[in-house]
Design an enzyme around this catalytic site. Structure first.
Site, short mmCIF file in Angstrom:
data_model
loop_
_atom_site.label_atom_id
_atom_site.label_comp_id
_atom_site.label_asym_id
_atom_site.label_seq_id
_atom_site.Cartn_x
_atom_site.Cartn_y
_atom_site.Cartn_z
N CYS A 8 -5.26 -4.27 -4.79
CA CYS A 8 -6.53 -3.57 -5.04
C CYS A 8 -7.53 -3.92 -3.95
O CYS A 8 -8.31 -3.06 -3.51
CB CYS A 8 -7.07 -3.92 -6.43
SG CYS A 8 -6.21 -3.10 -7.78
N ASP A 31 4.53 -4.32 5.51
CA ASP A 31 4.60 -5.64 4.87
C ASP A 31 4.25 -6.71 5.90
O ASP A 31 4.67 -6.65 7.05
CB ASP A 31 6.00 -5.89 4.30
CG ASP A 31 6.02 -7.06 3.32
OD1 ASP A 31 6.18 -6.80 2.11
OD2 ASP A 31 5.85 -8.22 3.77
N GLY A 94 11.60 -11.13 -9.16
CA GLY A 94 11.08 -11.60 -7.88
C GLY A 94 9.72 -11.03 -7.51
O GLY A 94 9.30 -11.12 -6.36
N HIS A 99 0.91 -5.87 -8.91
CA HIS A 99 0.43 -4.49 -8.79
C HIS A 99 1.66 -3.72 -8.34
O HIS A 99 2.21 -4.00 -7.27
CB HIS A 99 -0.71 -4.43 -7.75
CG HIS A 99 -1.29 -3.07 -7.49
ND1 HIS A 99 -2.65 -2.81 -7.46
CD2 HIS A 99 -0.69 -1.88 -7.21
CE1 HIS A 99 -2.85 -1.53 -7.18
NE2 HIS A 99 -1.68 -0.94 -7.02
N HIS A 101 4.58 -1.84 -6.83
CA HIS A 101 4.82 -1.38 -5.45
C HIS A 101 6.31 -1.25 -5.22
O HIS A 101 7.12 -1.90 -5.89
CB HIS A 101 4.21 -2.35 -4.43
CG HIS A 101 4.68 -3.77 -4.57
ND1 HIS A 101 4.16 -4.60 -5.54
CD2 HIS A 101 5.61 -4.49 -3.91
CE1 HIS A 101 4.75 -5.78 -5.44
NE2 HIS A 101 5.65 -5.75 -4.48
P1 AMP Z 1 6.81 -8.73 -4.33
O1 AMP Z 1 7.43 -10.09 -4.14
O2 AMP Z 1 7.82 -7.67 -4.69
O3 AMP Z 1 5.64 -8.78 -5.26
O4 AMP Z 1 6.29 -8.29 -2.89
C1 AMP Z 1 5.04 -8.64 -2.37
C2 AMP Z 1 5.09 -8.34 -0.91
O5 AMP Z 1 3.75 -8.31 -0.42
C3 AMP Z 1 5.83 -9.39 -0.05
O6 AMP Z 1 6.91 -8.76 0.65
C4 AMP Z 1 4.76 -9.91 0.91
O7 AMP Z 1 5.25 -10.18 2.21
C5 AMP Z 1 3.76 -8.76 0.91
N1 AMP Z 1 2.39 -9.13 1.24
C6 AMP Z 1 1.67 -10.18 0.79
N2 AMP Z 1 0.43 -10.17 1.29
C7 AMP Z 1 0.35 -9.07 2.09
C8 AMP Z 1 -0.68 -8.50 2.90
N3 AMP Z 1 -1.90 -9.06 2.99
N4 AMP Z 1 -0.40 -7.38 3.61
C9 AMP Z 1 0.82 -6.81 3.54
N5 AMP Z 1 1.83 -7.29 2.78
C10 AMP Z 1 1.60 -8.41 2.07
ZN ZN Z 2 -4.17 -4.01 -8.22
#
Ligand code: AMP
Ligand code: ZN
Length: 115
Positions: A8, A31, A94, A99, A101
């Protein structure tokens, strides 16, 4: 929108991100820790915790997420030979950012490694 949610904050532009594609329902960003040559995140503009929390009324919006993924795969040059869309659900799946995605993975020939 949720005040303390990382995605968000990205959607509100409080945290910078590299936007690859956007439609009415979703933003697709790179990512920050890519696990493949193409690793994008398809993020709904609406704050929904995970696929455990979706309801039938959100079906059209959820379809927009997949259309955003299809378009982002073209922009990223991985539509051919192909790509993968994954959503981690809950701590057992995992999920670290609560949020909803999808991870869009591509840019190379992928093996099947669900672990
Ligand atoms: P999940 O583990 O499925 O919740 O994936 C979260 C993803 O968000 C991970 O692959 C992180 O590398 C990515 N992530 C965390 N912070 C950021 C950020 N500021 N910008 C882009 N990706 C991010
Ligand atoms: Zn959110």
């Amino acid at each position: 929108m949720a005040a303390d949610c990382l995605f968000c904050k990205i959607l509100r532009k409080e945290i910078p991100a590299e936007i690859v594609y956007e439609n009415e329902a979703a933003v697709v960003i790179k990512d920050i820790q890519p696990c493949a040559p193409v690793h994008l995140l398809v993020i709904p503009k609406q704050h929904i915790e995970s696929l455990n929390a979706i309801v039938p009324e959100q079906a059209a919006m959820l379809g927009q997420l997949q259309l955003a993924a299809q378009a982002a795969a073209v922009v990223a040059g991985t539509a051919q030979p192909g790509w993968r869309l994954i959503s981690n659900v809950g701590p057992g799946g995992g999920q670290e950012v609560m949020h909803l995605h999808y991870h869009l993975i591509g840019g190379k020939i992928l093996g099947w490694t669900p672990d």
